[in-house]
Design a protein around this motif. Structure first.
Motif, PDB file in Angstrom:
ATOM      1  N   VAL A   1      50.185  31.896  42.122  1.00  0.00           N
ATOM      2  CA  VAL A   1      48.896  32.575  42.229  1.00  0.00           C
ATOM      3  C   VAL A   1      48.941  33.633  43.313  1.00  0.00           C
ATOM      4  N   ARG A   2      49.565  33.294  44.422  1.00  0.00           N
ATOM      5  CA  ARG A   2      49.644  34.250  45.532  1.00  0.00           C
ATOM      6  C   ARG A   2      50.472  35.468  45.152  1.00  0.00           C
ATOM      7  N   GLN A   3      51.603  35.240  44.474  1.00  0.00           N
ATOM      8  CA  GLN A   3      52.438  36.360  44.036  1.00  0.00           C
ATOM      9  C   GLN A   3      51.699  37.231  43.027  1.00  0.00           C
ATOM     10  N   ALA A   4      51.004  36.583  42.080  1.00  0.00           N
ATOM     11  CA  ALA A   4      50.272  37.339  41.061  1.00  0.00           C
ATOM     12  C   ALA A   4      49.153  38.168  41.689  1.00  0.00           C
ATOM     13  N   CYS A   5      48.513  37.615  42.730  1.00  0.00           N
ATOM     14  CA  CYS A   5      47.465  38.377  43.426  1.00  0.00           C
ATOM     15  C   CYS A   5      48.034  39.666  44.008  1.00  0.00           C
ATOM     16  N   THR A   6      49.220  39.541  44.632  1.00  0.00           N
ATOM     17  CA  THR A   6      49.851  40.707  45.255  1.00  0.00           C
ATOM     18  C   THR A   6      50.309  41.711  44.208  1.00  0.00           C
ATOM     19  N   GLN A   7      50.922  41.223  43.130  1.00  0.00           N
ATOM     20  CA  GLN A   7      51.461  42.110  42.101  1.00  0.00           C
ATOM     21  C   GLN A   7      50.360  42.856  41.353  1.00  0.00           C
ATOM     22  N   ALA A   8      49.293  42.145  41.006  1.00  0.00           N
ATOM     23  CA  ALA A   8      48.229  42.749  40.196  1.00  0.00           C
ATOM     24  C   ALA A   8      47.075  43.286  41.022  1.00  0.00           C
TER      25      ALA A   8
END
Length: 216
Positions: free
Chosen positions: A30-37
């Motif tokens: 979730v944290r990675q997806a927040c940063t990527q998107a």
């Protein structure tokens, strides 16, 4: 107009359909997806829930979300998963912090948080009451109750137990700063690292964090 989570879900679905994300492959956290998107944690959670409802991904305990293998046929009905009977380590804090972090977004209704909305607090009245109490507070009172808590409150609790037929010594009650301090004291008193603790499911997330911290 599609919402942000629908756009994110469709983008991930396209990657799955095109084979960019293969069966069994782990999706970004979730944290990675927040940063990527460049979206909030709540948006990512909604997108993952949508993909899960479509049967494209699956959540694995303490591991994250993974692309589901394609169905092998429709003739065999899926059997319900057997209830887990073995004990498992607790690893919840990262997810808890991600959910709580999403409450910073004012567009999010924090249904995953135990905290009430800030606007519900009567801050002005609390400030007045605090100022009024401080004017009448004796300086020695600041340190007089650092051990077991206010004597009058402890006596009131003891009397309540006595009325219920429970014998309690005057020094038995201990006043804590809240439920979590009480829970931690109880766990430390009766368990040691590696012990198994039975909990309800679902249960209060902070109780799971206490188990995780104490290696239970």
């Amino acid at each position: 107009m599609r919402t942000l989570y629908e756009q994110l879900a469709e983008s991930l679905e396209q990657r799955i359909r095109e084979g960019q994300l293969r069966p069994g492959e782990r999706l970004p956290s979730v944290r990675q997806a927040c940063t990527q998107a460049q979206v909030s944690a709540a948006t990512v959670f909604q997108a993952y829930y949508l993909l899960e409802s479509r049967g494209l991904i699956e959540a694995r305990p303490r591991s994250g979300y993974y692309v589901r293998p394609p169905a092998r046929g429709h003739a065999r009905a899926a059997r319900p998963e057997a209830a887990r009977t073995e004990s498992t380590p607790v690893a919840i804090s990262e997810l808890v912090f991600e959910v709580l972090d999403s409450t910073r977004d004012r567009e999010v209704v924090p249904l995953g948080s135990a905290f009430p909305a800030p606007e519900l607090f009567p801050l002005e009245r609390l400030a007045r009451a605090g100022a009024r109490a401080m004017r009448h507070l004796a300086p020695q009172a600041l340190t007089a109750e650092l051990t077991a808590g206010n004597v009058r409150l402890r006596e009131a609790l003891r009397a309540r137990y006595v009325r219920q037929g429970i014998a309690v010594n005057p020094d038995d009650p201990i006043i804590t700063n809240g439920a979590m301090e009480a829970l931690n004291l109880c766990l430390q008193a009766v368990t040691q690292p590696g012990d198994t603790v039975a909990v309800e499911s679902p249960t209060f997330y902070a109780a799971l964090q206490a188990l995780e911290r104490l290696h239970l």
